[in-house]
Design a protein around this motif. Structure first.
Motif, PDB file in Angstrom:
ATOM      1  N   ASN A 314      92.350 -43.352 122.772  1.00 19.08           N
ATOM      2  CA  ASN A 314      91.877 -44.255 121.717  1.00 19.08           C
ATOM      3  C   ASN A 314      90.492 -43.879 121.202  1.00 19.08           C
ATOM      4  N   PHE A 315      89.932 -42.797 121.716  1.00 17.83           N
ATOM      5  CA  PHE A 315      88.681 -42.261 121.172  1.00 17.83           C
ATOM      6  C   PHE A 315      89.013 -41.065 120.285  1.00 17.83           C
ATOM      7  N   PHE A 316      88.205 -40.849 119.265  1.00 15.55           N
ATOM      8  CA  PHE A 316      88.440 -39.716 118.370  1.00 15.55           C
ATOM      9  C   PHE A 316      87.103 -39.092 117.996  1.00 15.55           C
ATOM     10  N   ASP A 317      87.162 -37.873 117.507  1.00 13.40           N
ATOM     11  CA  ASP A 317      85.943 -37.151 117.146  1.00 13.40           C
ATOM     12  C   ASP A 317      85.205 -37.867 116.017  1.00 13.40           C
ATOM     13  N   ASP A 318      83.894 -37.778 116.072  1.00 16.40           N
ATOM     14  CA  ASP A 318      83.050 -38.382 115.040  1.00 16.40           C
ATOM     15  C   ASP A 318      83.304 -37.674 113.705  1.00 16.40           C
ATOM     16  N   ASP A 319      83.838 -38.404 112.758  1.00 16.45           N
ATOM     17  CA  ASP A 319      84.157 -37.793 111.463  1.00 16.45           C
ATOM     18  C   ASP A 319      83.305 -38.376 110.335  1.00 16.45           C
ATOM     19  N   ARG A 320      82.126 -38.864 110.686  1.00 20.51           N
ATOM     20  CA  ARG A 320      81.313 -39.499 109.650  1.00 20.51           C
ATOM     21  C   ARG A 320      80.911 -38.534 108.538  1.00 20.51           C
ATOM     22  N   ALA A 321      80.749 -37.252 108.885  1.00 18.99           N
ATOM     23  CA  ALA A 321      80.319 -36.292 107.865  1.00 18.99           C
ATOM     24  C   ALA A 321      81.332 -36.198 106.735  1.00 18.99           C
ATOM     25  N   GLN A 322      82.598 -36.569 107.017  1.00 17.80           N
ATOM     26  CA  GLN A 322      83.616 -36.502 105.963  1.00 17.80           C
ATOM     27  C   GLN A 322      83.777 -37.826 105.225  1.00 17.80           C
ATOM     28  N   GLU A 323      83.154 -38.884 105.746  1.00 13.42           N
ATOM     29  CA  GLU A 323      83.290 -40.183 105.086  1.00 13.42           C
ATOM     30  C   GLU A 323      82.516 -40.169 103.767  1.00 13.42           C
ATOM     31  N   PRO A 324      83.008 -40.874 102.745  1.00 16.58           N
ATOM     32  CA  PRO A 324      82.355 -40.851 101.435  1.00 16.58           C
ATOM     33  C   PRO A 324      80.871 -41.193 101.491  1.00 16.58           C
ATOM     34  N   PHE A 325      80.500 -42.147 102.337  1.00 15.21           N
ATOM     35  CA  PHE A 325      79.107 -42.578 102.384  1.00 15.21           C
ATOM     36  C   PHE A 325      78.199 -41.431 102.819  1.00 15.21           C
ATOM     37  N   TYR A 326      78.627 -40.674 103.822  1.00 19.14           N
ATOM     38  CA  TYR A 326      77.797 -39.581 104.331  1.00 19.14           C
ATOM     39  C   TYR A 326      78.002 -38.303 103.517  1.00 19.14           C
ATOM     40  N   ALA A 327      79.167 -38.141 102.932  1.00 23.19           N
ATOM     41  CA  ALA A 327      79.431 -36.947 102.133  1.00 23.19           C
ATOM     42  C   ALA A 327      78.601 -36.941 100.855  1.00 23.19           C
ATOM     43  N   ASP A 328      78.186 -38.110 100.404  1.00 23.37           N
ATOM     44  CA  ASP A 328      77.337 -38.205  99.223  1.00 23.37           C
ATOM     45  C   ASP A 328      75.936 -37.715  99.579  1.00 23.37           C
ATOM     46  N   LYS A 329      75.518 -36.581  99.052  1.00 22.45           N
ATOM     47  CA  LYS A 329      74.250 -35.966  99.426  1.00 22.45           C
ATOM     48  C   LYS A 329      73.058 -36.509  98.664  1.00 22.45           C
ATOM     49  N   SER A 330      73.258 -37.480  97.796  1.00 21.86           N
ATOM     50  CA  SER A 330      72.128 -38.006  97.024  1.00 21.86           C
ATOM     51  C   SER A 330      71.187 -38.792  97.927  1.00 21.86           C
ATOM     52  N   GLU A 331      69.953 -38.965  97.494  1.00 20.39           N
ATOM     53  CA  GLU A 331      68.964 -39.692  98.268  1.00 20.39           C
ATOM     54  C   GLU A 331      69.384 -41.152  98.435  1.00 20.39           C
ATOM     55  N   PRO A 332      69.344 -41.653  99.646  1.00 22.12           N
ATOM     56  CA  PRO A 332      69.738 -43.063  99.826  1.00 22.12           C
ATOM     57  C   PRO A 332      68.685 -44.012  99.282  1.00 22.12           C
ATOM     58  N   CYS A 333      69.112 -45.162  98.862  1.00 22.92           N
ATOM     59  CA  CYS A 333      68.194 -46.192  98.376  1.00 22.92           C
ATOM     60  C   CYS A 333      67.509 -46.841  99.573  1.00 22.92           C
ATOM     61  N   MET A 334      66.177 -46.868  99.546  1.00 22.01           N
ATOM     62  CA  MET A 334      65.426 -47.450 100.658  1.00 22.01           C
ATOM     63  C   MET A 334      64.551 -48.618 100.203  1.00 22.01           C
ATOM     64  N   THR A 335      64.842 -49.183  99.040  1.00 19.89           N
ATOM     65  CA  THR A 335      64.048 -50.311  98.533  1.00 19.89           C
ATOM     66  C   THR A 335      64.959 -51.470  98.165  1.00 19.89           C
ATOM     67  N   ASP A 336      64.375 -52.645  98.184  1.00 14.24           N
ATOM     68  CA  ASP A 336      65.079 -53.865  97.769  1.00 14.24           C
ATOM     69  C   ASP A 336      66.408 -54.027  98.506  1.00 14.24           C
ATOM     70  N   CYS A 337      66.389 -53.691  99.803  1.00 19.23           N
ATOM     71  CA  CYS A 337      67.611 -53.786 100.589  1.00 19.23           C
ATOM     72  C   CYS A 337      68.020 -55.234 100.832  1.00 19.23           C
ATOM     73  N   LYS A 338      67.025 -56.080 100.923  1.00 19.50           N
ATOM     74  CA  LYS A 338      67.311 -57.474 101.240  1.00 19.50           C
ATOM     75  C   LYS A 338      66.401 -58.362 100.401  1.00 19.50           C
ATOM     76  N   PRO A 339      66.942 -59.321  99.725  1.00 17.07           N
ATOM     77  CA  PRO A 339      66.083 -60.228  98.946  1.00 17.07           C
ATOM     78  C   PRO A 339      65.199 -61.074  99.862  1.00 17.07           C
ATOM     79  N   GLY A 340      63.957 -61.264  99.481  1.00 21.10           N
ATOM     80  CA  GLY A 340      63.049 -62.078 100.275  1.00 21.10           C
ATOM     81  C   GLY A 340      62.488 -61.321 101.466  1.00 21.10           C
TER      82      GLY A 340
END
Length: 369
Positions: A314-340
């Motif tokens: 029930n364990f599998f290899d870490d495939d995060r590098a192929q997930e869309p979120f990580y595959a997107d090489k653009s700079e992540p947004c680090m501002t206004d993450c949470k209101p207030g």
């Protein structure tokens, strides 16, 4: 008034003989019983506070009085009210720590055999307040440091060379680690068996080690004591609100078991087990989880990788590098993450991640008594 179990009069009378004129075998037997306490307590001239306070000179000492150890409020209060550790009070406490002194933080359930109590008190009484023999010629030899500790304490002469100057591209700090120092840290074990040392151990031998060094915290059969981790069972609980993650229910690889026991156990006395002892303990944990069923089963470097834990698939290899979120090489947004304004909503103590505090009322945070 301190509680006195029925056996206290008999035990105390025997102890009086044991403390005042103990036969060598009484102290030796007590030293063996004390093996159940060594994960938390030390005696001898090199003793120091661990999870529990140092026990040198315990006979005749006021409760809660070891300098530098943070006792539970209950133990501190008992000492202030006059509790002194003599043969009678030690007998009562060692039989039933929780029942004898309500509210203390001792995790150990107590010694059930009168002779074990008598002998362990005789052993403790053989150390004076400085950890020296209180009864000349009657004290067993203090436990010698294991070979691993000796090797660590006396590494080969270090090279005077540093890691290089700044001009050379180094940091100009420290020195190169010796091969012996690197070997002392390079003990990790991989699922494919790389890193396993030579050695072997049987279920039966592992049970002996477990009873002496592990059962105090993890229970006689891995069921756990207090808030210490459960080591056996838990099958079918992974979707429950509080799953029991044992090697029989959750862990993917046996190598992690070996590596963790080798590095960190017994609690408070890490790296004190030989490689054969670690193989034996690992074999016994397999037995407790019904992964092997023969007490004569011997685990070794040769058959280690043939063992599969039930939840491995029930364990599998870490495939995060192929997930869309990580595959997107653009700079992540680090501002206004949470209101207030951000706010802390929970602390680690509330999560009850460590046995010492556990979120108990008036908890001292100082381990056990």
């Amino acid at each position: 008034m301190w509680k006195s179990p029925k056996s206290i009069l008999l035990a105390a009378s025997v102890v009086a003989g044991a403390v005042g004129g103990a036969e060598a075998q009484d102290i030796a037997a007590g030293e063996k019983v004390f093996g159940k306490c060594k994960a938390c307590h030390m005696v001898g001239d090199a003793a120091k506070n661990r999870v529990g306070p140092v026990l040198n000179g315990i006979v005749g000492r006021a409760a809660g009085s070891v300098e530098g150890f943070k006792y539970s409020p209950a133990m501190t209060k008992a000492g202030a009210e006059g509790l002194v550790w003599d043969e009678a009070s030690l007998t009562g406490y060692l039989h039933d720590p929780k029942g004898y002194l309500k509210g203390n933080k001792m995790a150990f359930a107590g010694l059930k055999k009168d002779e074990d109590v008598v002998n362990v008190i005789a052993y403790l009484a053989s150390f004076d307040a400085d950890g020296k023999p209180a009864v000349p010629g009657k004290q067993s030899a203090a436990p010698a440091p294991d070979a691993t500790q000796t090797a660590t304490a006396e590494p080969a002469a270090p090279s005077p060379e540093t890691t290089g100057s700044v001009a050379d591209g180094g940091l100009g700090l420290g020195r190169a680690a010796t091969p012996e120092e690197i070997a002392a840290w390079d003990t990790d074990v991989r699922p494919d068996g790389v890193g396993l040392p030579e050695g072997s151990g049987t279920v039966a031998h592992g049970m002996e080690i477990y009873d002496e060094r592990c059962a105090t915290c993890h229970g006689d059969f891995g069921e756990a004591v207090g808030r210490w981790p459960v080591l056996a069972g838990g099958q079918g609980t992974l979707q429950a609100e509080r799953p029991e993650k044992t090697i029989g229910s959750y862990w993917p690889y046996l190598s992690t078991v070996f590596d963790y026991v080798h590095r960190a156990m017994p609690f408070g006395d890490a790296r004190s087990l030989s490689n054969d002892d670690v193989y034996a303990l690992t074999a016994y944990l397999l037995y407790l989880n019904d992964i092997v069923d023969d007490e004569d089963f011997e685990l070794s470097k040769d058959n280690f990788t043939s063992i599969r834990l039930p939840n491995e698939e029930n364990f599998f290899d870490d495939d995060r590098a192929q997930e869309p979120f990580y595959a997107d090489k653009s700079e992540p947004c680090m501002t206004d993450c949470k209101p207030g304004a951000a706010a802390i909503t929970m602390h680690a103590a509330v999560l009850d991640v460590t046995p010492e505090d556990g979120g108990e009322e008036n908890a001292s945070g100082g381990g056990i008594d």
